[in-house]
Design a protein around this motif. Structure first.
Motif, PDB file in Angstrom:
ATOM      1  N   THR A 155      -3.323  -2.661  -6.015  1.00 26.30           N
ATOM      2  CA  THR A 155      -3.840  -2.012  -7.218  1.00 26.30           C
ATOM      3  C   THR A 155      -5.353  -2.192  -7.345  1.00 26.30           C
ATOM      4  OG1 THR A 155      -3.741  -3.925  -8.673  1.00 26.30           O
ATOM      5  CG2 THR A 155      -1.695  -2.746  -8.330  1.00 26.30           C
ATOM      6  N   GLU A 156      -5.947  -2.918  -6.399  1.00 28.69           N
ATOM      7  CA  GLU A 156      -7.382  -3.211  -6.424  1.00 28.69           C
ATOM      8  C   GLU A 156      -7.797  -3.924  -7.709  1.00 28.69           C
ATOM      9  OE1 GLU A 156      -9.511   0.391  -5.395  1.00 28.69           O
ATOM     10  OE2 GLU A 156      -8.242   0.711  -3.643  1.00 28.69           O
ATOM     11  N   CYS A 157      -6.863  -4.699  -8.251  1.00 29.68           N
ATOM     12  CA  CYS A 157      -7.152  -5.372  -9.521  1.00 29.68           C
ATOM     13  C   CYS A 157      -8.078  -6.564  -9.335  1.00 29.68           C
ATOM     14  CB  CYS A 157      -5.848  -5.822 -10.187  1.00 29.68           C
ATOM     15  SG  CYS A 157      -5.015  -7.150  -9.284  1.00 29.68           S
ATOM     16  N   GLY A 158      -8.089  -7.139  -8.120  1.00 34.23           N
ATOM     17  CA  GLY A 158      -8.993  -8.251  -7.853  1.00 34.23           C
ATOM     18  C   GLY A 158      -8.549  -9.593  -8.403  1.00 34.23           C
ATOM     19  N   ARG A 159      -7.300  -9.688  -8.858  1.00 36.41           N
ATOM     20  CA  ARG A 159      -6.813 -10.995  -9.312  1.00 36.41           C
ATOM     21  C   ARG A 159      -6.840 -12.007  -8.168  1.00 36.41           C
ATOM     22  NH1 ARG A 159      -4.545  -7.500 -12.785  1.00 36.41           N
ATOM     23  NH2 ARG A 159      -3.877  -8.238 -14.833  1.00 36.41           N
ATOM     24  N   CYS A 160      -6.545 -11.527  -6.960  1.00 37.21           N
ATOM     25  CA  CYS A 160      -6.560 -12.397  -5.778  1.00 37.21           C
ATOM     26  C   CYS A 160      -7.977 -12.926  -5.543  1.00 37.21           C
ATOM     27  CB  CYS A 160      -6.065 -11.620  -4.559  1.00 37.21           C
ATOM     28  SG  CYS A 160      -6.904 -10.045  -4.323  1.00 37.21           S
ATOM     29  N   ARG A 201      -8.937  -9.079  -1.722  1.00 36.17           N
ATOM     30  CA  ARG A 201      -8.759  -7.675  -2.093  1.00 36.17           C
ATOM     31  C   ARG A 201      -9.367  -6.773  -1.022  1.00 36.17           C
ATOM     32  NH1 ARG A 201     -11.229  -5.752  -7.650  1.00 36.17           N
ATOM     33  NH2 ARG A 201     -13.008  -6.881  -6.829  1.00 36.17           N
ATOM     34  N   MET A 225      -7.143  -6.223   1.890  1.00 42.00           N
ATOM     35  CA  MET A 225      -6.099  -5.209   1.667  1.00 42.00           C
ATOM     36  C   MET A 225      -6.699  -3.796   1.678  1.00 42.00           C
ATOM     37  SD  MET A 225      -3.832  -7.372   1.689  1.00 42.00           S
ATOM     38  CE  MET A 225      -2.616  -6.082   1.909  1.00 42.00           C
ATOM     39  N   PRO A 254      -0.081  -9.463  -8.646  1.00 43.74           N
ATOM     40  CA  PRO A 254       0.986  -9.020  -9.548  1.00 43.74           C
ATOM     41  C   PRO A 254       2.064  -8.199  -8.843  1.00 43.74           C
ATOM     42  CG  PRO A 254      -1.003  -7.729  -9.912  1.00 43.74           C
ATOM     43  CD  PRO A 254      -1.375  -8.828  -8.966  1.00 43.74           C
ATOM     44  N   VAL A 255       1.804  -7.743  -7.622  1.00 44.08           N
ATOM     45  CA  VAL A 255       2.838  -6.980  -6.915  1.00 44.08           C
ATOM     46  C   VAL A 255       3.226  -7.660  -5.588  1.00 44.08           C
ATOM     47  CG1 VAL A 255       2.441  -4.752  -8.001  1.00 44.08           C
ATOM     48  CG2 VAL A 255       1.063  -5.380  -6.045  1.00 44.08           C
ATOM     49  N   ILE A 313       1.686  -9.083  -3.027  1.00 41.49           N
ATOM     50  CA  ILE A 313       1.039  -8.763  -1.752  1.00 41.49           C
ATOM     51  C   ILE A 313       0.613 -10.077  -1.090  1.00 41.49           C
ATOM     52  CG2 ILE A 313      -1.123  -7.794  -0.805  1.00 41.49           C
ATOM     53  CD1 ILE A 313      -0.767  -5.529  -2.875  1.00 41.49           C
TER      54      ILE A 313
END
Ligand code: SF4
Ligand code: SF4
Lengths: 264, 445
Positions: free
Chosen positions: B313-318, B334, B337, B388-389, B391
């Motif tokens: 999701t490119e959310c960048g939480r990682c 991110r 990925m 969150p998904v 990965i």
């Protein structure tokens, strides 16, 4: 320290005497060679001796589990170590292993079974918790009373294997004021040593990981930063020195704290 | 009549294009190596329901969790309304389902659903504004990293503006409908709480204009949804579909466990003991493809790694949790990925243009991901935990390191020293194996 000499038995000696150990104490390379980590190893041996467990070490028959080789990407070197170790472990019929190194713990527990090495592996925090709960190890926190302590989760114990409570339960027995860092448990920040980083210079950046982590721990003004891993121990000790706080803040492995509390 | 035909043509073309793109993505994912993730169905379904459907890992950050949940719920529920839009659009009716169910128990469900959609749409509208300002005004750090420059940031904004347009159209459609009901042009529905309030603003607008407004809302809504669907396969928003299979196929083993290379085992066994070892694993499959260690390009990764890339999701939480990134190193999980997805798309386009065996002389390693990034990883699993998904960027990092070390013999010299020490001394440092138990002697004095 070391008032009464302790004879640490090896598997080979027990084997020669026709005996076996109930639990193998896997010392690990840091625990064997690193001066700081050796103190933790000795504390563990004293505790094992004190509670009267039938334990042994491999001694010179132990070699690296291969963890840093595997994390660096060299599966050959990893498996050479693993297969040799498994041969020795299986020869002695080892069933249960305790280790004070989360990296050894993870590798022995998760990566040896597929290569033919199936053992019940526990981290020393889990064994200590077990011994305390069973009443075999008494902890009077007298000397620590009133002190403030925080705990740094080792990645390979916490996130990697989901063990968060055992070290906290052990520490809570010491009767200190326990304070938690914001980044703890599943969100714990690495000390910077894992994945073979311990053995190389860091890539260019604006800070060392251990400095970032030590700053977070020191912000809580603890007297003691407790660790459960020889690499975290080195990293945080260096970090505390970086901030010139080594006179007031000590980094201890939980085994050392338990040994001290028992006057071992 | 003409509008029905236009509707049917647009509707079917959008679905056809979407189907075509899905097949392309499926083909790309299947370029990956095989890995057997078929077992543990019960646990897999549970993980999917928790993590994808229940959004359990989003709760770690409460504000985006709530905002994202509004949009997620609005998206799911609005699809119900789509059924009526489809019927109306292709038959030229107006609120066909309402006519069927009016006055019955189902009628109250209809009214409840439409009201529910309206309320969620307004909440989603608010959430979208919050998200836009987090990205563009507050400029949260995790959305400003180098890998977000250019298209990725635009992509996120396009979707957010798209959502605003969609909600605006729904509300325009329903409110002008209510206004027309008041003028006796349309058959009345039951009370629609929010559109009723908006319709008050339309008092005094002539019937003809209202009819046009209603049509703009209706067409804007359906074209928006179809456009969104066509756009999805090009966007990080594809996660709304792939989140489900991707969490279903989550790694169920302890995070610390790296994959075993069984191809190595047989060779090592031979090296250690030519007369075979009773404790060794079974002999490797004789029919297996020629052995290659690690991954240099996307085809060397598993299909799950590639599905991960399309699910990101490119959310960048990682990246926000990554110790290397936090301390200013180039590594960003991110980016790992995003690079994997970009390279896979590139390989896919090459296959489309030049056929299956085309080599473009490029690879994921080196051309997209550098050695510097790879060696900065501490394998701490913070990225894996944060996603969150579900990965796993770490698995790709390790596979690329394996190629670097075992295929290219490229490692920092300190790593080579460490490896040599392990081989010669049985420890990563230069100590004599004979000294291993010295501590025990020290205890015995
Ligand atoms: S495992 Fe590597 S990439 Fe992932 S958060 Fe840790 S250091 Fe960063
Ligand atoms: S890998 Fe996961 S956490 Fe990282 S950006 Fe993609 S979706 Fe977000």
């Amino acid at each position: 320290m070391g008032a009464t000499p302790i004879k640490v038995p090896t598997m080979a000696e027990l084997f020669a005497a026709g005996e076996t150990a109930d639990i193998l104490f896997w010392v690990g390379c840091a625990g064997s060679f690193d001066d700081r980590a050796k103190k933790v190893t000795k504390a563990m041996a004293k505790i094992l001796h004190h509670v009267g467990l039938k334990y042994a070490i491999l001694g010179t028959e132990e070699t690296c589990t291969g963890d840093p080789a595997k994390r660096a990407g060299n599966e050959f070197y990893f498996q050479m170590q693993a297969l040799q170790n498994i041969q020795v472990l299986n020869m002695y019929g080892v069933k249960k292993i305790v280790t004070a190194c989360p990296h050894c713990f993870n590798t022995l527990k998760n990566e040896y079974p597929e290569l033919g090495g199936d053992y019940q592996v526990v981290h020393h925090s889990q064994l200590l918790q077990e011994l305390i709960n069973a009443g075999k190890l008494k902890v009077e926190g007298g000397s620590f009373k009133g002190k403030k302590i925080t705990f740094h989760d080792p990645c390979y114990l916490g996130r990697a294997n989901g063990v968060y409570e055992a070290p906290r339960e052990v520490i809570s027995k010491l009767d200190m004021e326990f304070t938690e860092m914001k980044r703890s448990k599943a969100k714990g920040l690495c000390c910077g040593a894992g994945g073979a980083q311990m053995f190389k210079e860091a890539e260019p950046g604006n800070k060392e990981v251990n400095v970032e982590r030590s700053a977070e721990a020191l912000a809580l003004h603890p007297d003691i930063i407790a660790v459960g891993c020889p690499f975290c121990n080195t990293m945080l000790t260096d970090g505390v020195k970086h901030f010139e706080k080594e006179a007031t803040v000590k980094v201890f492995d939980m085994a050392e704290l338990i040994a001290q509390a028992n006057d071992l | 009549m003409i509008s029905s035909i236009i509707f049917i043509v647009v509707f079917l073309s959008a679905f056809a294009f979407f189907g075509f793109k899905i097949l392309k993505i499926r083909r790309n994912i299947l370029l990956g190596r095989n890995t057997d993730l078929s077992g543990n169905k019960g646990q897999r379904i549970k993980t999917m329901l928790m993590v994808a459907f229940g959004q359990s890992k989003m709760t770690a950050r409460p504000i985006p969790f709530i905002m994202h949940f509004f949009i997620y719920a609005a998206f799911l529920i609005t699809q119900i309304e789509l059924i009526e839009i489809m019927i109306d659009g292709s038959t030229g009716q107006h609120r066909y389902i309402w006519h069927l169910v009016e006055g019955s128990f189902l009628g109250s469900i209809y009214t409840f659903t439409i009201n529910f959609i309206e309320i969620l749409s307004v909440l989603a509208f608010v959430a979208t504004i919050v998200f836009l300002s987090r990205r563009n005004i507050i400029r949260l750090a995790r959305f400003q990293k180098p890998e977000m420059k250019g298209w990725p940031s635009k992509d996120a904004n396009i979707i957010l503006f798209g959502e605003i347009t969609l909600v605006t159209c729904i509300m325009l459609m329903n409110s002008s409908d209510v206004a027309l009901q008041r003028l006796g042009v349309f058959h009345p529905t039951d009370t629609l709480i929010i559109s009723r309030a908006i319709a008050d603003l339309w008092a005094g607008i002539p019937k003809e204009t209202l009819l046009i407004m209603e049509r703009i809302g209706w067409w804007g809504h359906i074209l928006g949804i179809l456009g969104f669907m066509v756009y999805l396969p090009f966007s990080k928003h594809f996660h709304i579909f792939l989140a489900f299979p991707n969490t279903y196929f989550s790694n169920l083993l302890p995070k610390g466990q790296l994959t075993n290379l069984s191809a190595v085992t047989s060779e090592v066994k031979l090296m250690l003991d030519p007369t075979a070892d009773p404790y060794a694993v079974p002999a490797p499959d004789q029919n297996a493809a020629p052995v290659k260690f690690g991954a240099k390009d996307v085809q060397d990764l598993t299909w799950k790694n590639l599905m991960d890339a399309y699910s990101c999701t490119e959310c960048g939480r990682c990246t926000a949790e990554c110790p290397a990134n936090i301390t200013g190193k180039k590594l960003s999980p991110r980016k790992i990925m995003m690079d994997t997805r970009d390279r896979l798309e590139q390989v896919g386009r090459n296959i489309d243009k030049h056929g299956k065996d085309h080599q473009d002389g490029k690879s994921l390693l080196f051309d997209h991901i550098t050695e510097e990034e790879l060696w900065a990883c501490t394998s701490c699993n913070a990225c894996v935990q944060a996603c969150p998904v579900n990965i796993n960027p770490l698995e790709i990092i390790i596979e690329l390191r394996r190629d670097l070390i075992m295929e290219q013999s490229k490692a920092p010299s300190s790593i080579n020293t460490m490896l040599n020490n392990i081989q010669n001394n049985g420890a990563p440092w230069q100590f004599s194996p004979q000294d291993r138990a010295n501590w025990a002697q020290e205890l015995n004095t």
